[in-house]
Motif scaffolding. Structure first.
Motif, mmCIF file in Angstrom:
data_model
loop_
_atom_site.group_PDB
_atom_site.id
_atom_site.type_symbol
_atom_site.label_atom_id
_atom_site.label_comp_id
_atom_site.label_asym_id
_atom_site.label_seq_id
_atom_site.Cartn_x
_atom_site.Cartn_y
_atom_site.Cartn_z
ATOM 1 N N PRO A 180 4.722 1.480 -8.114
ATOM 2 C CA PRO A 180 3.435 1.485 -7.412
ATOM 3 C C PRO A 180 2.318 0.912 -8.282
ATOM 4 O O PRO A 180 2.171 1.291 -9.446
ATOM 5 C CB PRO A 180 3.207 2.974 -7.116
ATOM 6 N N ARG A 181 1.504 0.025 -7.733
ATOM 7 C CA ARG A 181 0.445 -0.628 -8.502
ATOM 8 C C ARG A 181 -0.724 0.304 -8.812
ATOM 9 O O ARG A 181 -1.487 0.048 -9.747
ATOM 10 C CB ARG A 181 -0.057 -1.866 -7.752
ATOM 11 N N ASP A 182 -0.871 1.381 -8.035
ATOM 12 C CA ASP A 182 -2.001 2.277 -8.300
ATOM 13 C C ASP A 182 -1.691 3.293 -9.389
ATOM 14 O O ASP A 182 -2.540 4.113 -9.739
ATOM 15 C CB ASP A 182 -2.441 2.981 -7.019
ATOM 16 N N THR A 183 -0.462 3.282 -9.944
ATOM 17 C CA THR A 183 -0.139 4.162 -11.074
ATOM 18 C C THR A 183 0.241 3.371 -12.320
ATOM 19 O O THR A 183 0.672 3.954 -13.311
ATOM 20 C CB THR A 183 1.012 5.124 -10.702
ATOM 21 N N ILE A 184 0.079 2.055 -12.282
ATOM 22 C CA ILE A 184 0.343 1.233 -13.466
ATOM 23 C C ILE A 184 -0.700 1.564 -14.530
ATOM 24 O O ILE A 184 -1.880 1.745 -14.237
ATOM 25 C CB ILE A 184 0.275 -0.264 -13.116
ATOM 26 N N SER A 185 -0.247 1.642 -15.787
ATOM 27 C CA SER A 185 -1.173 1.911 -16.876
ATOM 28 C C SER A 185 -0.720 1.158 -18.122
ATOM 29 O O SER A 185 0.406 0.642 -18.163
ATOM 30 C CB SER A 185 -1.223 3.416 -17.170
ATOM 31 N N ASP A 189 8.020 -9.732 -13.911
ATOM 32 C CA ASP A 189 6.987 -10.260 -13.027
ATOM 33 C C ASP A 189 5.616 -9.771 -13.500
ATOM 34 O O ASP A 189 5.473 -8.640 -13.979
ATOM 35 C CB ASP A 189 7.207 -9.780 -11.590
ATOM 36 N N THR A 190 4.603 -10.611 -13.372
ATOM 37 C CA THR A 190 3.241 -10.183 -13.672
ATOM 38 C C THR A 190 2.789 -9.165 -12.624
ATOM 39 O O THR A 190 2.980 -9.372 -11.426
ATOM 40 C CB THR A 190 2.287 -11.385 -13.678
ATOM 41 N N VAL A 191 2.229 -8.065 -13.085
ATOM 42 C CA VAL A 191 1.778 -7.014 -12.165
ATOM 43 C C VAL A 191 0.291 -6.752 -12.385
ATOM 44 O O VAL A 191 -0.206 -6.824 -13.512
ATOM 45 C CB VAL A 191 2.579 -5.712 -12.346
ATOM 46 N N THR A 192 -0.408 -6.442 -11.299
ATOM 47 C CA THR A 192 -1.844 -6.187 -11.345
ATOM 48 C C THR A 192 -2.136 -4.804 -10.779
ATOM 49 O O THR A 192 -1.667 -4.474 -9.679
ATOM 50 C CB THR A 192 -2.618 -7.246 -10.544
ATOM 51 N N ALA A 193 -2.869 -4.011 -11.546
ATOM 52 C CA ALA A 193 -3.214 -2.659 -11.102
ATOM 53 C C ALA A 193 -4.141 -2.716 -9.897
ATOM 54 O O ALA A 193 -4.985 -3.604 -9.778
ATOM 55 C CB ALA A 193 -3.875 -1.896 -12.242
ATOM 56 N N GLU A 194 -3.975 -1.735 -9.006
ATOM 57 C CA GLU A 194 -4.806 -1.633 -7.813
ATOM 58 C C GLU A 194 -5.254 -0.194 -7.636
ATOM 59 O O GLU A 194 -4.655 0.735 -8.154
ATOM 60 C CB GLU A 194 -4.022 -2.090 -6.570
ATOM 61 N N GLY A 195 -6.327 0.000 -6.881
ATOM 62 C CA GLY A 195 -6.797 1.346 -6.588
ATOM 63 C C GLY A 195 -7.905 1.784 -7.535
ATOM 64 O O GLY A 195 -8.085 1.243 -8.632
ATOM 65 N N ALA A 196 -8.606 2.822 -7.120
ATOM 66 C CA ALA A 196 -9.793 3.266 -7.843
ATOM 67 C C ALA A 196 -9.458 4.000 -9.139
ATOM 68 O O ALA A 196 -10.269 4.037 -10.066
ATOM 69 C CB ALA A 196 -10.631 4.176 -6.937
ATOM 70 N N THR A 197 -8.257 4.622 -9.239
ATOM 71 C CA THR A 197 -7.946 5.435 -10.413
ATOM 72 C C THR A 197 -7.197 4.659 -11.491
ATOM 73 O O THR A 197 -7.150 5.094 -12.637
ATOM 74 C CB THR A 197 -7.094 6.649 -10.003
#
Length: 405
Positions: free
Chosen positions: A333-338, A373-381
């Motif tokens: 999930p992109r909204d939990t990438i860190s 693959d290149t990944v980009t974080a999404e979401g407010a958190t």
């Protein structure tokens, strides 16, 4: 100021997931992209496929050392760019096995393996833009495995193993702009088990099918949170404290086949499931009454592996040549990438060779290049930005089978 302690526990959460799974340190397996579940022929089978220990004769040992070099670059248009500080890690693998026959002629085998199947060492530049979220992590997942195998029928072998995992991790981050840092050091262990089988086609058809399963290992890590260089005005707000966290080493399943195209050329492949859905959250519990839950919602990883091994070429019979590749479907999930974990779908290619210097003594070399693959974080958190990762792996091993033992 309890939110400062929360920042410590919220940000690191290194944990596991596919990006922290280390390819097998065994040089032969690495060169074949771990497509070898149905093509095991040495003591390393104690880990890869214990059932293959049955039928091997005598005492054998192998020692392998792998170099792992991770290059990850983070970038965000409005914040800048940073790359992991250069650092190589050297996970080992040691294995030993013994095979013989029972009085009724039934082959059996026993084996022992010690390796590092997971972990990571990520160190971002000091003072980088994301230091308030994460600075560095050093994690090791040690595995000791004891295996037994029996061959009740010429076409079927079965194996079982006892596994003990030991996890150690240290994480740190910047807490205050004044230079205050927080470090969380934790460790813990748990036992599990594995089952495996190897099946040969009848009528001299050179086909082998195999399955190997390792059960999940839930455990609780415990340790301490330590704050350094704390200004006097924050001394009571940032106390050192004990902390615990529950984590799970996931279920791991391999199903594969190997086929002798010609007497000296073996092709192989397998499908691998890493069941990361057992890891929905990171939950830290401090002894000062603080409980922090970080959503992870990891998805399962599906890996397709293929390899080919050509032995005893006419120009140099002591030589064995190997090559392989894999495709890992591990889109998280992109909204939990860190910055602690940038796992994504990936490809890997590998090559290697083995050379038998004298009868029963062989050296192996394997190299693998993995690109994500290149990944980009999404979401407010999520910490904003994109991650570009590739990894170099190089392994060298020596194997010896004692004659008449």
């Amino acid at each position: 100021m309890r939110y400062l302690i929360a920042a410590l526990l919220l940000a690191p959460a290194a944990a596991f997931a596919g990006g922290y799974a280390i390819p097998n340190e065994n040089a032969r397996d690495l060169a074949l992209s771990q497509s070898t579940v149905a093509a095991q022929n040495g003591p390393e089978a104690a880990h890869t496929n214990p059932s293959a220990l049955a039928g091997q004769q005598g005492l054998a040992v192998t020692a392998n050392l792998e170099m792992l070099y991770n290059v990850t670059t983070w970038s965000a248009p409005s914040l800048g760019q940073a790359t992991l500080q250069p650092k190589a890690n050297y996970p080992p693998e040691l294995a030993a096995s013994y095979g013989n026959t029972l009085p009724n002629g039934m082959p059996y085998g026993v084996g022992l393996a010690f390796l590092v199947p997971g972990g990571g060492s990520l160190k971002w530049p000091t003072g980088w833009v994301g230091a308030g979220r994460f600075q560095d992590v050093d994690q090791r997942v040690w595995l000791t495995e004891v295996a037994v195998a029996i061959q009740p029928h010429p076409l079927a072998k079965f194996g079982a193993s006892f596994l003990y995992y030991r996890v150690q991790e240290t994480l740190s981050q910047q807490v205050l702009s004044s230079g205050t840092t927080a470090t969380l050091a934790m460790s813990g262990g748990a036992a599990s088990y594995g089952l495996s089988g190897e099946f040969h086609a009848p009528a001299d058809i050179p086909l082998t099918v195999a399955i190997a399963y390792r059960h999940q290992a839930p455990m609780e890590l415990s340790g301490h949170a330590h704050f350094a260089d704390v200004p006097p005005s924050f001394a009571t707000s940032l106390p050192d404290q004990a902390a615990t966290e529950k984590v799970t080493v996931p279920n791991d399943l391999y199903v594969g086949a190997a086929y002798d195209v010609i007497p000296n050329l073996k092709v192989m492949g397998n499908w691998n499931l890493e069941r990361w859905r057992v890891y929905p959250t990171d939950t830290f519990v401090g002894d000062k009454g603080l409980v922090i839950t970080v959503p992870r919602d990891y998805r399962n990883a599906w890996v397709f592996r293929f390899g080919a091994e050509y032995s005893k070429p006419d120009f140099l019979p002591a030589l064995t040549l190997r090559a392989g590749f894999l495709r890992s479907i591990s889109k998280q999930p992109r909204d939990t990438i860190s910055p602690t974990l940038t796992d994504a779908n990936s490809w890997a290619v590998s090559v290697g060779a083995g050379y038998e210097f004298i009868p029963n003594l062989r050296a192996d070399l394997g190299y693998q290049f993995a690109f994500f693959d290149t990944v980009t974080a999404e979401g407010a958190t999520a910490f904003p930005g994109s991650y570009d990762t590739h990894v170099h792996l190089l392994s060298l091993g020596v194997s010896y089978r004692f004659p008449n033992l």
